[in-house]
Scaffold this motif. Structure first.
Motif, short mmCIF file in Angstrom:
data_model
loop_
_atom_site.label_atom_id
_atom_site.label_comp_id
_atom_site.label_asym_id
_atom_site.label_seq_id
_atom_site.Cartn_x
_atom_site.Cartn_y
_atom_site.Cartn_z
N PHE A 184 18.35 29.94 12.00
CA PHE A 184 17.81 29.35 10.24
C PHE A 184 18.10 28.76 9.62
N THR A 185 17.18 27.93 9.16
CA THR A 185 17.87 27.17 7.88
C THR A 185 16.40 27.97 6.81
N TYR A 230 22.47 27.84 3.12
CA TYR A 230 23.38 28.21 4.54
C TYR A 230 22.50 28.19 5.26
N ALA A 231 22.33 27.55 6.53
CA ALA A 231 21.92 27.86 8.09
C ALA A 231 22.69 28.88 8.41
N VAL A 232 22.43 29.29 9.14
CA VAL A 232 22.85 30.81 10.19
C VAL A 232 22.87 29.66 11.65
N ILE A 233 23.27 30.65 12.56
CA ILE A 233 23.13 29.46 13.78
C ILE A 233 24.09 31.41 13.88
N ALA A 234 22.81 32.21 15.33
CA ALA A 234 23.45 33.39 15.79
C ALA A 234 23.30 33.47 16.80
N PRO A 235 24.86 32.68 18.01
CA PRO A 235 24.31 32.97 19.27
C PRO A 235 24.33 33.91 19.79
N ASP A 236 23.21 34.40 21.14
CA ASP A 236 23.28 35.68 22.02
C ASP A 236 24.90 35.41 22.41
N TYR A 237 25.60 34.53 22.70
CA TYR A 237 27.07 34.59 23.91
C TYR A 237 26.00 34.72 24.87
N GLU A 238 27.92 34.43 25.57
CA GLU A 238 27.64 33.83 27.42
C GLU A 238 27.08 34.48 27.51
N GLY A 239 25.67 34.22 28.55
CA GLY A 239 25.02 35.22 29.83
C GLY A 239 24.03 36.69 29.11
N LEU A 240 24.42 36.64 28.01
CA LEU A 240 22.56 37.26 27.06
C LEU A 240 21.54 35.94 27.27
N GLY A 241 20.80 36.21 27.68
CA GLY A 241 19.79 35.51 27.27
C GLY A 241 19.60 34.95 28.56
N ASN A 242 20.25 35.19 29.66
CA ASN A 242 20.58 33.84 30.52
C ASN A 242 20.47 34.97 32.03
N ASP A 243 18.70 34.92 32.19
CA ASP A 243 19.48 35.75 33.32
C ASP A 243 19.66 36.28 34.86
N ASN A 244 20.50 35.38 34.93
CA ASN A 244 21.32 34.52 36.01
C ASN A 244 22.35 34.35 36.15
N VAL A 245 23.05 34.81 34.29
CA VAL A 245 24.34 34.93 34.52
C VAL A 245 24.90 35.92 33.50
N PRO A 246 25.82 37.04 34.07
CA PRO A 246 26.28 37.90 33.77
C PRO A 246 27.03 37.73 31.90
N HIS A 247 27.59 39.12 31.23
CA HIS A 247 27.88 39.00 30.03
C HIS A 247 29.42 38.73 29.80
N PRO A 248 30.17 38.61 30.16
CA PRO A 248 31.73 38.36 29.95
C PRO A 248 31.80 39.51 28.36
N TYR A 249 31.71 40.79 28.44
CA TYR A 249 31.60 41.61 26.92
C TYR A 249 33.80 41.14 26.24
N LEU A 250 33.48 40.87 25.05
CA LEU A 250 34.75 41.41 24.59
C LEU A 250 36.26 40.29 25.65
N HIS A 251 35.68 38.75 25.80
CA HIS A 251 36.44 37.99 26.42
C HIS A 251 36.37 37.12 25.19
N LEU A 252 37.50 36.68 25.35
CA LEU A 252 37.91 36.61 24.02
C LEU A 252 37.86 34.72 23.55
N THR A 253 37.98 34.47 25.01
CA THR A 253 37.70 32.73 24.61
C THR A 253 36.07 32.69 25.00
N SER A 254 35.84 33.71 25.67
CA SER A 254 34.28 33.26 26.01
C SER A 254 33.51 32.80 24.65
N ALA A 255 33.94 34.64 24.34
CA ALA A 255 33.02 34.42 22.65
C ALA A 255 33.68 33.12 21.78
#
Length: 405
Positions: free
Chosen positions: A75-76, A125-150
């Motif tokens: 968002f800008t 401010y421009a707002v950047i709001a990532p989905d986090y790894e694996g969310l929004g990608n149908d082929n990849v699981p989401h490593p929930y609360l994984h520190l370095t992934s986040a």
């Protein structure tokens, strides 16, 4: 898990440049072929204050060493960007679930995030709001609360967005996050030096998730207290369903990072199918399935009551995979060089204040470089929701003060 900053920097670099020398080959690549930008639908209130409202797609390195597709909202503000570009505030969202349909970029922007993002954009401010790894990608699981992934999800989103949007975005940035996003915001603060060429201003962590085993034990104790009367039993079931739902999503996160993990390492055999809904449904629905199971259990007159209900293996915390994941992904394991604000509601039963005060704050005190860099703001009686809804303006102002220091 004190991971070397250089390793995180390499991950960001690999994710941005798709370097073949970064340990990924064609067999390890999970990229969805889509255009880099699509318009994210917003309502009239948001449209009045934002210029761009995009879903931006880009590559990043996963926790398993594969190149994957990632998505972020961008968002800008209205008008022309100032010299040097719009300064960036990252919004790290709270738990929505581990299923792809739960990615914020696939959901309507709603309160309280809507008011927060609008407030930040109106501050310039421009707002950047990532989905986090694996969310929004149908082929990849989401490593929930994984520190370095986040952390990598946030740093990669900034780096890739600025590469695409150019001088419209600046190089000064901060991060604000709630619950899961509070955990992610602290992770980004630990690893922000990996984002070379940028100026990090600080962190606001709202009811940040931490010490999950202790949170579960404390929360179930509170639930059992509420279970003592017919009038408060619904509160007990509400708390228990939420906690078991989070345990299921955590299990899905462990499996995402370690595919050999099985749900029965954490859950009783007859509860595994309920827990597996974490890969299919969003967090409210996962929690509700556990509440339905509790109701079914309580419908039997000889079951021993609420306190007798069990979903988790009695010694699941001693399981090697569970123990390693929980301990390795605690925030505040590395030095934090910038200010950290922690907001916590004293009436929070999802991330209890006692867990934050007794466990997380001592770690943060040890992690920050200067004593005055940690500012704790307890909000009397605020719940996990009202810490956001009742203090949106204050949160925006806190971010604004960080950015202007």
């Amino acid at each position: 898990m004190k991971q070397n900053i250089k390793n995180i920097a390499l991950t960001v670099l690999c994710g941005s440049l798709l370097l073949s020398g970064c340990g990924s080959d064609d067999n390890d690549t999970v990229i969805i072929e889509t255009g880099p930008v699509k318009t994210f639908n917003v309502d009239g209130d948001v449209a009045k204050v934002v210029n761009k409202h995009d879903v931006f797609t880009y590559p990043m390195m996963s926790v398993t060493g594969k190149m994957v597709t990632a998505t972020t909202l961008v968002f800008t503000p209205k008008g022309n960007a100032p010299q040097g570009g719009w300064p960036i505030v990252v919004w790290a969202h709270g738990t929505t679930g581990a299923a792809d349909k739960c990615a914020p970029s696939r959901l309507a922007l709603a309160s309280p995030e809507k008011q927060l993002i609008m407030g930040l954009v109106q501050k310039g401010y421009a707002v950047i709001a990532p989905d986090y790894e694996g969310l929004g990608n149908d082929n990849v699981p989401h490593p929930y609360l994984h520190l370095t992934s986040a952390a990598n999800s946030i740093l990669s989103a900034i780096h890739e967005a600025r590469k695409f949007y150019g001088d419209e975005l600046g190089r000064e940035w901060s991060v604000i996050g709630w619950s899961q996003g509070g955990h992610a915001a602290l992770a980004a603060a630990e690893y922000q030096k990996a984002l070379l060429g940028y100026k990090f201003k600080g962190t606001v962590a709202i009811a940040p998730a931490s010490y999950l085993a202790e949170t579960l034990n404390y929360g179930m104790g509170v639930a059992n207290q509420y279970a003592g009367s017919v009038q408060t039993l619904p509160v007990a079931k509400q708390i228990a369903g939420t906690l078991y739902g989070y345990a299921a999503i955590v299990s899905s996160g462990i499996k995402a990072a370690n595919p050999t993990f099985n749900y029965n390492q954490a859950f009783l055999a007859d509860k595994v199918d309920i827990a597996k809904n974490a890969e299919l449904e969003c967090s409210p629905q996962v929690a509700e399935k556990f509440r339905d199971d509790i109701d079914l259990f309580l419908s039997s007159s000889s079951n021993g009551g609420f306190s007798a209900y069990q979903a988790l293996q009695p010694k699941f915390l001693l399981d090697a995979d569970v123990r390693a994941y929980l301990s390795e992904n605690l925030p505040a394991q590395n030095k934090i060089t910038n200010k950290v604000y922690v907001y916590q509601g004293t009436g929070d039963t999802t991330v209890p204040a006692q867990i934050t005060v007794d466990y997380l704050l001592p770690d943060l005190i040890a992690a920050v470089e200067k004593p005055d860099h940690l500012i704790f703001r307890a909000k009397p009686d605020a719940t996990h929701q009202t810490i956001m809804t009742d203090y949106t303006s204050e949160l925006v102002d806190t971010v604004d003060s960080l950015m202007k220091e």
